[in-house]
Design a protein around this motif. Structure first.
Motif, PDB file in Angstrom:
ATOM      1  N   GLY A   1      -4.021   8.247   6.268  1.00 35.07           N
ATOM      2  CA  GLY A   1      -4.171   6.572   6.558  1.00 35.07           C
ATOM      3  C   GLY A   1      -2.766   6.179   7.365  1.00 35.07           C
TER       4      GLY A   1
ATOM      5  N   PHE B   1      -3.571   3.990  10.534  1.00 24.56           N
ATOM      6  CA  PHE B   1      -4.142   2.746  10.221  1.00 24.56           C
ATOM      7  C   PHE B   1      -2.801   1.506  10.173  1.00 24.56           C
ATOM      8  CE2 PHE B   1      -5.100  -0.674   7.191  1.00 24.56           C
ATOM      9  CZ  PHE B   1      -6.291  -1.326   7.587  1.00 24.56           C
ATOM     10  N   TRP B   2      -1.759   1.938   9.210  1.00 23.51           N
ATOM     11  CA  TRP B   2      -0.404   1.065   9.049  1.00 23.51           C
ATOM     12  C   TRP B   2       0.207   1.042  10.361  1.00 23.51           C
ATOM     13  CZ3 TRP B   2      -1.883  -1.882   5.365  1.00 23.51           C
ATOM     14  CH2 TRP B   2      -2.852  -1.237   4.367  1.00 23.51           C
TER      15      TRP B   2
ATOM     16  N   PHE C   1     -14.251   4.993   6.783  1.00 25.17           N
ATOM     17  CA  PHE C   1     -13.019   4.211   6.022  1.00 25.17           C
ATOM     18  C   PHE C   1     -13.275   4.344   4.709  1.00 25.17           C
ATOM     19  CE2 PHE C   1     -10.235   1.095   4.388  1.00 25.17           C
ATOM     20  CZ  PHE C   1      -9.070   1.264   5.115  1.00 25.17           C
ATOM     21  N   PRO C   2     -12.261   4.666   3.745  1.00 23.55           N
ATOM     22  CA  PRO C   2     -10.998   5.173   4.100  1.00 23.55           C
ATOM     23  C   PRO C   2     -10.910   6.371   4.992  1.00 23.55           C
ATOM     24  CG  PRO C   2     -11.305   5.673   1.805  1.00 23.55           C
ATOM     25  CD  PRO C   2     -12.686   4.944   2.354  1.00 23.55           C
ATOM     26  N   PRO C   3      -9.596   6.532   5.634  1.00 26.00           N
ATOM     27  CA  PRO C   3      -9.398   7.735   6.586  1.00 26.00           C
ATOM     28  C   PRO C   3      -9.389   8.850   5.735  1.00 26.00           C
ATOM     29  CG  PRO C   3      -7.701   5.959   6.801  1.00 26.00           C
ATOM     30  CD  PRO C   3      -8.695   5.546   5.574  1.00 26.00           C
ATOM     31  N   ARG C   4     -10.026  10.160   6.298  1.00 22.24           N
ATOM     32  CA  ARG C   4      -9.958  11.295   5.810  1.00 22.24           C
ATOM     33  C   ARG C   4     -10.098  12.240   7.019  1.00 22.24           C
ATOM     34  NH1 ARG C   4     -14.001   8.028   4.083  1.00 22.24           N
ATOM     35  NH2 ARG C   4     -16.043   8.404   4.495  1.00 22.24           N
TER      36      ARG C   4
ATOM     37  N   LEU D   1     -13.355  -3.412   3.934  1.00 16.70           N
ATOM     38  CA  LEU D   1     -11.837  -3.446   3.741  1.00 16.70           C
ATOM     39  C   LEU D   1     -11.552  -4.269   2.665  1.00 16.70           C
ATOM     40  CD1 LEU D   1     -12.264  -2.487   6.935  1.00 16.70           C
ATOM     41  CD2 LEU D   1      -9.832  -2.741   7.029  1.00 16.70           C
TER      42      LEU D   1
ATOM     43  N   PRO E   1       0.775  -1.284  -0.086  1.00 18.36           N
ATOM     44  CA  PRO E   1       0.105  -0.046  -0.065  1.00 18.36           C
ATOM     45  C   PRO E   1       1.064   1.162  -0.124  1.00 18.36           C
ATOM     46  CG  PRO E   1      -0.715  -1.743   1.782  1.00 18.36           C
ATOM     47  CD  PRO E   1       0.437  -2.118   1.064  1.00 18.36           C
TER      48      PRO E   1
ATOM     49  N   VAL F   1      -9.946   1.668  12.995  1.00 17.24           N
ATOM     50  CA  VAL F   1     -10.697   2.400  12.062  1.00 17.24           C
ATOM     51  C   VAL F   1     -10.753   3.870  12.510  1.00 17.24           C
ATOM     52  CG1 VAL F   1     -12.778   2.668  10.633  1.00 17.24           C
ATOM     53  CG2 VAL F   1     -11.649   0.251  11.124  1.00 17.24           C
TER      54      VAL F   1
END
Length: 143
Positions: A10, A13-14, A37-40, A97, A4, A24
């Motif tokens: 994001g 998340f990782w 999700f996705p993060p913003r 996801l 990714p 999340v």
């Protein structure tokens, strides 16, 4: 294999995935609290810029899946047929996801018999290291 691309929204998340945690992004506004999700940066529900990363159970259901034939990317040809799944989380089925169902966390993408997958099958997250990055994978739960 593909890994990714980590952007500022994001990155947490990782970072949590590297610790073996599925988290999340959630709105931190007192009267909202919705997962996203996705993060913003901004909550799509209340437009608040306040957020937190909430730990989730890692349980979900297969919402959709495919078996790419032929594989679209040469690096994946040796593992064909493999699955690509969309999992809806137990905490909020609108949070989905993308990943792969595998027999165990570090197993190859083709380690699960395609006949075992079905829409609605229950799965549990597991984490695997891929090219130096920890990524979520999914394990079928026993019925």
């Amino acid at each position: 294999m593909l890994t990714p691309v980590v952007d500022p929204d994001g990155a947490p998340f990782w970072e949590y995935a590297a610790r073996g945690e599925l988290r999340v992004q959630a709105c931190a506004a007192p009267d909202c609290g919705r997962l996203r999700f996705p993060p913003r940066p901004c909550c799509p529900h209340c437009q608040s810029f306040d957020s937190e990363w909430r730990r989730v159970s890692g349980r979900g259901r297969i919402w959709s899946y495919v078996f790419p034939h032929p594989p679209l990317l040469p690096d994946y040809a040796a593992q064909a047929p493999y699955n690509a799944v969309i999992v809806e989380l137990a905490e909020d089925p609108l949070i989905r996801l993308v990943g792969n169902v595998v027999a165990e966390p570090g197993a190859a993408l083709d380690s699960v018999d395609p006949a075992r997958l079905r829409i609605g099958a229950r799965v549990q997250v597991a984490f695997a290291e891929v090219d130096g990055m920890t990524v979520p994978r999914w394990l079928l739960e026993r019925a």
